[in-house]
Motif scaffolding. Structure first.
Motif, short mmCIF file in Angstrom:
data_model
loop_
_atom_site.label_atom_id
_atom_site.label_comp_id
_atom_site.label_asym_id
_atom_site.label_seq_id
_atom_site.Cartn_x
_atom_site.Cartn_y
_atom_site.Cartn_z
N TYR A 469 44.68 3.28 30.60
CA TYR A 469 44.04 4.57 30.84
C TYR A 469 42.53 4.42 30.77
O TYR A 469 42.00 3.80 29.84
CB TYR A 469 44.50 5.61 29.81
CG TYR A 469 45.99 5.85 29.86
CD1 TYR A 469 46.52 6.88 30.63
CD2 TYR A 469 46.87 5.02 29.17
CE1 TYR A 469 47.89 7.08 30.71
CE2 TYR A 469 48.24 5.21 29.24
CZ TYR A 469 48.75 6.24 30.01
OH TYR A 469 50.10 6.44 30.09
N LEU A 470 41.86 4.99 31.76
CA LEU A 470 40.41 4.90 31.82
C LEU A 470 39.86 6.25 32.26
O LEU A 470 40.09 6.69 33.39
CB LEU A 470 40.01 3.79 32.81
CG LEU A 470 38.57 3.29 32.76
CD1 LEU A 470 38.51 1.84 33.23
CD2 LEU A 470 37.68 4.13 33.64
N ASN A 471 39.21 6.94 31.35
CA ASN A 471 38.63 8.26 31.64
C ASN A 471 37.12 8.20 31.52
O ASN A 471 36.59 7.78 30.48
CB ASN A 471 39.16 9.32 30.66
CG ASN A 471 40.63 9.62 30.86
OD1 ASN A 471 41.21 9.25 31.88
ND2 ASN A 471 41.25 10.27 29.90
N PHE A 472 36.42 8.61 32.56
CA PHE A 472 34.96 8.68 32.52
C PHE A 472 34.55 10.01 31.89
O PHE A 472 34.97 11.08 32.34
CB PHE A 472 34.38 8.56 33.93
CG PHE A 472 34.59 7.20 34.54
CD1 PHE A 472 33.77 6.13 34.21
CD2 PHE A 472 35.62 6.98 35.44
CE1 PHE A 472 33.97 4.88 34.77
CE2 PHE A 472 35.83 5.73 36.00
CZ PHE A 472 35.00 4.67 35.65
N GLY A 473 33.75 9.93 30.82
CA GLY A 473 33.31 11.13 30.13
C GLY A 473 32.12 11.78 30.81
O GLY A 473 31.60 11.28 31.82
N ASP A 474 31.70 12.92 30.26
CA ASP A 474 30.55 13.64 30.82
C ASP A 474 29.30 12.78 30.71
O ASP A 474 28.96 12.29 29.62
CB ASP A 474 30.33 14.94 30.07
CG ASP A 474 31.39 15.98 30.39
OD1 ASP A 474 31.85 16.00 31.54
OD2 ASP A 474 31.77 16.75 29.47
N PRO A 475 28.58 12.59 31.82
CA PRO A 475 27.36 11.76 31.78
C PRO A 475 26.27 12.41 30.93
O PRO A 475 26.22 13.62 30.76
CB PRO A 475 26.93 11.69 33.26
CG PRO A 475 28.13 12.10 34.05
CD PRO A 475 28.88 13.05 33.18
N ILE A 476 25.40 11.55 30.42
CA ILE A 476 24.23 12.00 29.67
C ILE A 476 22.99 11.50 30.40
O ILE A 476 22.79 10.29 30.53
CB ILE A 476 24.22 11.45 28.23
CG1 ILE A 476 25.48 11.88 27.48
CG2 ILE A 476 22.97 11.90 27.48
CD1 ILE A 476 25.63 11.22 26.12
N SER A 477 22.20 12.40 30.92
CA SER A 477 20.93 12.02 31.54
C SER A 477 19.94 11.68 30.43
O SER A 477 19.57 12.55 29.64
CB SER A 477 20.39 13.15 32.42
OG SER A 477 19.04 12.91 32.77
N ILE A 478 19.51 10.42 30.38
CA ILE A 478 18.56 10.03 29.33
C ILE A 478 17.23 10.75 29.53
O ILE A 478 16.60 11.19 28.56
CB ILE A 478 18.35 8.50 29.32
CG1 ILE A 478 19.68 7.79 29.02
CG2 ILE A 478 17.32 8.11 28.28
CD1 ILE A 478 19.56 6.28 28.94
N ASN A 479 16.82 10.90 30.77
CA ASN A 479 15.57 11.62 31.05
C ASN A 479 15.63 13.04 30.50
O ASN A 479 14.70 13.51 29.84
CB ASN A 479 15.30 11.65 32.55
CG ASN A 479 15.26 10.28 33.17
OD1 ASN A 479 16.28 9.61 33.24
ND2 ASN A 479 14.10 9.85 33.63
N GLN A 480 16.76 13.72 30.78
CA GLN A 480 16.90 15.09 30.31
C GLN A 480 17.03 15.15 28.79
O GLN A 480 16.47 16.04 28.14
CB GLN A 480 18.13 15.75 30.95
CG GLN A 480 18.24 17.25 30.70
CD GLN A 480 17.06 18.01 31.24
OE1 GLN A 480 16.68 17.85 32.40
NE2 GLN A 480 16.44 18.85 30.41
N TYR A 481 17.74 14.17 28.23
CA TYR A 481 17.89 14.12 26.78
C TYR A 481 16.52 14.00 26.10
O TYR A 481 16.22 14.72 25.14
CB TYR A 481 18.78 12.94 26.37
CG TYR A 481 18.78 12.70 24.87
CD1 TYR A 481 19.61 13.42 24.03
CD2 TYR A 481 17.91 11.76 24.30
CE1 TYR A 481 19.59 13.22 22.66
CE2 TYR A 481 17.88 11.56 22.92
CZ TYR A 481 18.73 12.29 22.11
OH TYR A 481 18.69 12.10 20.75
#
Length: 812
Positions: A469-481
């Protein structure tokens, strides 16, 4: 001319049938993009090539899409459905003729403006022959690839050599309504349509192939010429009293040790081997939420994959899955322990770069590695690294190691001109191939190093491991962070040598925790971890088949209707189908008697099953706490359940990397319990339904949390009974008592005795300000005393007695 075109199309179509095999993404474009074959349809592509047209025509026919070789009637005009933006260069000369793409675009725009129709479908299609990125200095291999725009003559050789690796990606149809609604010159709109398409194809090609690859010598020369490494070489020469040439040679050796040597040929061979391997090992690989990655690549983002780490198979599984999504495999940060013959060379040519466990005391190595990592980002390579640092031996997420993430942020401070996003990835298995080794290590055995003999042994033992099983999680924009949490971060940008700003450490630590939360948010339920949740809490780890299926149905419905996160994936199969599948994995015993069948975990698997339960225990933490409270009290209130969860949730959140508590979550759980007939809700009042089935289901769910709460009670009990206790003594006493409980009550969960887990919990209490430190040692707060009283109401009397016999709780 028409006859000539027909003949050429016939020839290219024949060659395509013989030599071309297309990989199509998405697999079902008609359904994915909700295309209507009856609507006017056009395909816009980068290159006006007959071979591209022939390959696309075969794919469209197979998928029920309109034929791109035919014309599309639009108003009073009959237009070619196939819109090629660029013609191939001529065989002689260097200036190609313009295509009729602009004229076609003009007709489409005019039709939309004049008719008001909105059903015209213009579908961008990326067509690649092979996925070699090409080299910065073209050679023979580049000339025979599609990385350069080929003439019609060279295209024949491209098809012959790369036809079996033809790649066709359909994209979301262009939203033409946005285009025609703009207040712009009508004559400019067709130009804008083509500009949008060109940018799209450029990004799609970069996402599928990656940037052009420099030769190893070119790369090393450019890195050694960087100001950062030059300065490090000077320091090396001075501190070690050696010549500049020798120091430079040392830096070169380090680069050779670290750097990947990516080869598209190796990737293609590995793809075929891994396809065979997955079919040998697994019943399938479930991959979810890939659309998020494609959305990022469409926007031109740099991607950093940060998965959890369960097994050495993670390296292969994630890279393979990314490649089969039509994306370039990432460069992988691999432990130096994997750089052994022959695996090291294969991994290196597959994109792995090697990192030592520690940089301590080696300034040159630190400078070389950081500069290499910066260059990967600057050149546009996607990167993958495991934030846990190593494989989890317990099935729980390990505390994140922040070194690679810190270097990533420092690389951004070099002024990368593209947005950078982290993609957390959850990886799970129904069987982890190293599981027996993990158990031995938890029992105190030394960790064995990797070797070629280990590989051969693993190959020899290949068997059916169920599903992956391989689920891609919600991305995190480093710029926005950084914009949200460190608005002045851009003031720290420096083109060369980046000094570590004071804010970097805290922000990296917080970002790492967010990554872990999003990994756990995307967990996958499967037959094995669900059965582990049920059977491990029962005596003898066994249950009658009807009761097992009923509890399994309870859990599946709970997660589908009141899930902890909208990214959690649950199986689509029925409980009966899940059990049938699980029994084929040879992990269970089926015992039959005159009353029916009993399902039990194999004796040799009982301790190992804790690993699989720990993969998903965080998903059931809050439902388990609520169920345990209701089972013990029989009557309660919605308000009391909310208060109980708020009291324990901060402890759960830190231990299992949970997201912020959603106020509606407890309500949804209680509503689900009510809908399943376990409780009766009357306003704020709750009453457990008076039947054995309800009590049994709530008890089994509640017991899933029992060992965690016992561990809490051990640590808190020692704090509450003392006038102050040193952290080291608290850890030691808690460990001894945990072992005693294990002996008295048959607890064999490895992490129950894990010193690191106990130490982490004590640190968590300090972070939550539930304990404070004075000259006499650690002391508990009033809130901690209240928590200890709540634990007494939740734990079985025999367990509580075993704990209080030693700690003599003073807060009662």
């Amino acid at each position: 001319m028409r006859i000539l075109n027909y003949g050429l199309n016939l020839i290219s179509g024949g060659i395509s049938r013989l030599f071309v095999k297309s990989k199509v993404l998405p697999e079902k474009p008609l359904e994915q993009f909700e295309l209507n074959p009856k609507n006017p349809t056009f395909y816009i592509v980068r290159l006006n090539s007959r071979f591209d047209l022939a390959a696309l025509a075969r794919v469209c026919k197979r998928n029920g899409l309109p034929d791109p070789t035919e014309q599309q009637v639009l108003g009073d005009e009959a237009l070619d459905r196939f819109i090629g933006i660029k013609n191939p260069p001529p065989l002689f000369g260097d200036k190609e003729k313009p295509t009729n793409a602009l004229a076609q675009g003009k007709h489409i725009v005019e039709h939309l403006l004049n008719s008001g129709q909105k059903n015209v479908q213009v579908v961008p299609v990326t067509i690649l022959w092979g996925r070699a990125p090409g080299k910065e200095k073209p050679g023979l291999s580049t000339l025979l690839s599609h990385s350069l725009t080929p003439s019609w003559f060279r295209k024949i050789f491209v098809v012959l050599f790369s036809g079996r690796d033809n790649f066709i990606r359909f994209s979301q149809p262009l939203d033409l309504s946005l285009l025609v609604n703009e207040k712009a010159d009508v004559n400019e709109l067709p130009h804008k349509l083509l500009r949008v398409a060109r940018v799209h194809f450029k990004r799609q090609k970069l996402a599928a192939t990656g940037p052009k690859i420099p030769s190893r010598d070119q790369l090393f020369s450019s890195l050694l010429a960087s100001p950062t490494i030059k300065k490090a070489i000077q320091t090396e020469a001075t501190e070690k009293n050696i010549s500049q040439a020798q120091a430079r040679q040392n830096a070169l050796k380090l680069l050779d040790e670290i750097a990947a040597n990516y080869s598209d040929a190796t990737i293609r061979v590995a793809d075929r081997i891994l396809t065979w391997l997955w079919n040998k090992l697994y019943n399938g690989i479930d991959i979810k939420y890939t659309e998020q990655i494609h959305d990022l690549t469409n926007k031109g983002h740099e991607i950093i994959y940060m998965p959890c780490h369960r097994s050495h198979m993670d390296y292969l599984l994630l890279t393979y899955s990314i490649y089969h999504q039509g994306l370039v495999p990432p460069h992988i940060a691999a432990g130096i322990n994997l750089n052994f013959f022959p695996a090291g060379g294969i991994f290196r040519r597959s994109g792995a770069f090697f990192i030592r466990r520690s940089f301590a005391g080696n300034k040159l190595y630190s400078a070389v590695f950081k500069e290499y990592l910066s260059q990967l980002f600057i050149k546009g390579y996607s990167v993958k690294f495991y934030t846990e640092g190593g494989r989890s031996r317990t099935g729980r997420l390990l505390p994140p190691k922040t070194g690679m993430l810190a270097m990533t942020l420092q690389a951004m401070l070099r002024g990368i001109d593209r947005p950078v996003s982290i993609v957390p990835v959850y990886i799970g298995y129904e069987h982890v191939m190293e599981i027996n080794t993990y158990l031995k290590e938890l029992a105190g055995n030394d960790k064995k190093g990797e070797s070629i003999l280990g590989i051969f042994k693993a190959i020899k033992n290949l068997k059916n491991y169920g599903r992956g099983y391989l689920n891609f999680g919600d991305p995190i924009s480093i710029n926005q962070y950084l914009n949200d949490n460190q608005p002045d971060w851009r003031e720290s940008i420096h083109a060369t040598d980046v000094q570590k700003p004071q804010w970097l450490g805290p922000q990296v630590a917080n970002l790492a925790d967010q990554v872990m939360v999003k990994i756990n948010n995307a967990a996958a339920l499967n037959s094995v971890n669900l059965l582990a949740m049920i059977l491990l809490v029962n005596d003898k780890h066994a249950l009658s088949k009807p009761k097992l299926l009923a509890q399994l149905e309870f859990y599946l419905r709970l997660q589908r209707e009141a899930s902890y996160s909208n990214k959690i994936t649950a199986p689509d199969e029925t409980p009966e189908q899940l059990l049938e599948h699980a029994l084929k994995l040879n992990k269970f015993d089926v015992i039959s008697d005159e009353f029916g069948e009993i399902i039990a975990i194999n004796d040799k698997e009982k301790t190992l099953f804790n690993y699989y339960r720990n993969n998903i225990l965080h998903i059931f933490a809050v439902p388990s706490l609520v169920a345990l409270h209701l089972f013990k009290q029989h009557q309660s209130s919605v308000t009391r359940c909310h208060q109980l969860v708020k009291s324990f949730y901060p402890l759960f959140a830190k231990e299992w990397y949970l997201q912020e508590l959603d106020e509606s979550y407890v309500t949804r759980i209680l509503t689900n319990f009510s809908d399943q007939g376990l409780i009766e809700l009357d306003g704020d009042n709750i009453k457990v339904t008076q039947n054995n089935d309800s009590f049994a289901k709530l008890e089994m769910l509640g017991r899933a949390l029992s060992f965690t709460l016992q561990r809490y009670a051990i640590v808190i009990g020692f704090i509450q009974t003392s006038q102050g206790i040193a952290k080291a003594e608290l850890e030691r006493e808690s460990y001894v008592l945990a072992q005693r409980l294990g002996t008295l009550h048959g607890i064999k969960t490895p992490e129950f005795f894990d010193k690191k887990v106990l130490s982490s919990f004590i640190s968590n209490l300090r972070e939550q300000k539930l304990i404070s430190e004075s000259d006499s040692g650690l002391q508990g707060s009033q809130e901690l005393c209240e928590t200890y009283k709540q634990l007494q109401t939740l734990l079985p009397a025999r367990i509580w007695q075993s704990i209080t016999d030693i700690v003599h709780a003073q807060c009662q």
